[in-house]
Write an enzyme that holds these catalytic residues in place. Structure first.
Site, PDB file in Angstrom:
ATOM      1  CB  SER A 289      -0.012  98.560  27.478  1.00  0.00           C
ATOM      2  OG  SER A 289      -1.188  97.941  27.368  1.00  0.00           O
ATOM      3  CG  ASP A 300       8.424  85.527  23.551  1.00  0.00           C
ATOM      4  OD1 ASP A 300       9.107  85.890  23.981  1.00  0.00           O
ATOM      5  OD2 ASP A 300       7.148  85.442  24.095  1.00  0.00           O
ATOM      6  CE  LYS A 314      -2.122  99.030  31.566  1.00  0.00           C
ATOM      7  NZ  LYS A 314      -2.783  98.008  30.598  1.00  0.00           N
TER       8      LYS A 314
END
Length: 545
Positions: A289, A300, A314
């Site tokens: 999460s 990224d 998740k």
């Protein structure tokens, strides 16, 4: 009829209608109104006409909770008692005894007393079984016994507990328990700082910031952020932690939903602490999460190198929504996406196998995305580290040993046989490991792997159909082969399991603080992270691929 109401699919759609009369209500007014009418008529008819007295509240709890379980494990209904019980979860503060407690097979077991909190001060140890709280004997107590250990500050509670077969007693004085999001940070070497972030509660970003600033004062010019075992928490705190290392107005995570009001873009809003300091983030299969938001965003944006093993996966966002009479429902409202646009969710709850379990997204269905520097990353299965370490993955046999408390119970036995261990780092030889295997046999430990559970389930069905005698020989052969296979796995994964045992032993004598200190000199992931940060050419090469 009453027993049928307790089955999983009693009210699969009508309860959805009963709970969710928001945006979808407008889209399908007739169907929802129809199902509400069917549900209320059925509920009233059963309660009025059933042969025995019914408990409407219990029936409703069963119907709603079982229906929601068919959606995903994160969409959960809280009755009035549940709401009160979980009220304090996100603050990191509560009044209690300061210990991790589990209830297994009716037994209330101390799993971990937190240093200098009431349980620890009262002399309770991991492995102690609480058998009486005040005047309440827990042998036949069917309610949540943990509730008996809560109260106002300075409340005194007498308890009795079992330790190594002996009945002992002590007194607990309740106090405020302040759970740190950052339980440990330190310098690994003269230039590298190490921060453990164990949860994303309301204090996560402030504690991480404090640790980062302190480490920089101590001379840290490189940082390791350890998110292993961190199950997540508050999304906003994940954004704020990224903001420590990224400039203002950077997109960290996007949430998308069928309900437009839940479509949001979360950006950094503060002045960062350091946007240049080299950073390694460590994750594993229990990082979930919010941990995946942080590691995924930093990956990224090519701001950090991620090390370890693939994270949990998740990518679903929940929000608690108020219902009537003090009840709540925590609903999965959207999915989150990292800055490159990839989703992290690993299980597809809209498609399930024959046993009703969600299907893991197949790797061939993963989609490719690009980081800011043009590196290829994929969606569909958690965060895949830039540097994957096989030793960071947990084998199925090790998972079974931990899940079913084999290592925990063995170390409890070890602790009382080695009272003078102190702060010395334990050695665990092959002879000791053989002793561990003998302990498993002596205690008749059952691994409860999926294969073993399926085999036992087959035998139960055979007994009902009265064919068990016919297949007894074949069943015993299969069971013996399975046990032999498990024995082989114990040997194949010996080094991994030995490390888990050593970790637990250190925690017993030196608490989690001692374990983290041990990690800074002995943990392979931290060693790898340190080596990588010391090799700027390799570090920059990974981020520029």
């Amino acid at each position: 009829m009453l027993s049928k109401l307790k089955r999983k699919y009693v009210i699969p759609v009508v309860a959805v209608a009963f709970l969710f009369v928001g945006a979808s209500f407008k889209n399908d007014f007739f169907e929802i109104a129809k199902q509400i009418e069917i549900f209320t008529t059925l509920f009233k008819t059963v309660n009025v006409n059933y042969v025995d007295e019914t408990n409407p509240g219990e029936l409703m709890d069963i119907a709603i909770k079982n229906m929601l379980a068919d959606l995903d494990p994160y969409t959960v209904y809280f009755n009035e008692q549940d709401v009160a019980k979980f009220k304090i979860n996100n603050t990191g503060e509560y009044t209690g005894i300061g210990a991790l407690i589990t209830r297994k097979e009716g037994r209330l077991i101390i799993k971990e007393p937190y240093k200098d909190y009431p349980a620890d001060k009262a002399g309770l140890k991991a492995g102690d079984e609480i058998i009486q709280i005040g005047d309440v004997n827990l042998v036949d107590f069917k309610e949540d016994a943990g509730e008996l250990l809560k109260g106002t500050k300075n409340t005194s509670i007498d308890i009795k507990y079992l330790r190594q077969g002996k009945t002992l007693s002590t007194k607990l004085i309740l106090t405020e328990v302040d759970l740190n999001a950052v339980p440990y940070y330190a310098m690994v070497n003269a230039t590298t700082g190490y921060i453990v972030l164990s949860q994303f509660n309301a204090k996560a970003s402030s504690e991480t910031k404090e640790a980062l600033l302190d480490l920089k004062k101590q001379g840290a010019t490189k940082i390791i952020l350890d998110l292993r075992g961190n199950p997540g928490g508050l999304l906003g705190e994940a954004v704020n932690i990224c903001n420590l290392f990224l400039p203002k107005d950077e997109t960290i995570v996007t949430t998308k939903s069928k309900n437009e009001k839940y479509n949001n873009v979360y950006k950094t809003q503060r002045t960062p602490i350091d946007t240049e300091i080299p950073l390694v983030v460590i994750v594993n299969g229990k990082s979930a999460s919010a941990s995946e938001i942080v590691s995924g965003a930093l990956q990224d944006l090519d701001r950090a190198v991620v090390v370890g093993s693939r994270s949990f996966g998740k990518g679903l966002v929940q929000r608690p929504l108020e219902l009537t009479y003090g009840t709540q429902v925590k609903v999965t409202i959207s999915r989150y996406y990292t800055p490159s646009g990839r989703g992290i969710q690993a299980l597809d709850y809209t498609h399930k196998d024959a046993d009703g379990k969600a299907i893991r997204i197949d790797q061939k269905d993963y989609n490719a995305f690009k980081t800011r520097n043009g590196r290829t990353v994929y969606d569909g299965g958690g965060i895949l580290p830039d540097v994957v370490m096989e030793e960071s993955k947990q084998s199925s046999i090790a998972d079974a040993l931990q899940r079913n408390d084999a290592i925990f119970n063995y170390v409890t036995d070890y602790y009382y046989k080695h009272p003078n261990q102190g702060t010395a780092i334990p050695t665990f030889s092959d002879a000791d490991y053989n002793g561990f295997k003998q302990f498993l046999k002596k205690t008749n430990f059952e691994f409860d792997t999926e294969t073993e559970k399926s085999l036992k389930a087959m035998l139960e069905i055979a007994k009902k159909e009265k064919v068990d005698e016919t297949i007894a020989s074949e069943y015993n052969q299969l069971l013996a082969a399975l046990k032999k296979s498990e024995e082989k796995e114990l040997d194949q994964n010996k080094e991994e399991i030995k490390k888990l045992i050593i970790d637990d032993i250190i925690t017993r004598y030196q608490y989690k603080e001692g374990l983290y200190k041990y990690y800074t000199t002995s943990n392979p992931e931290i060693k790898k992270a340190t080596d990588l940060l010391n090799n700027s050419a390799e570090y920059n090469k990974i981020l520029s691929k």
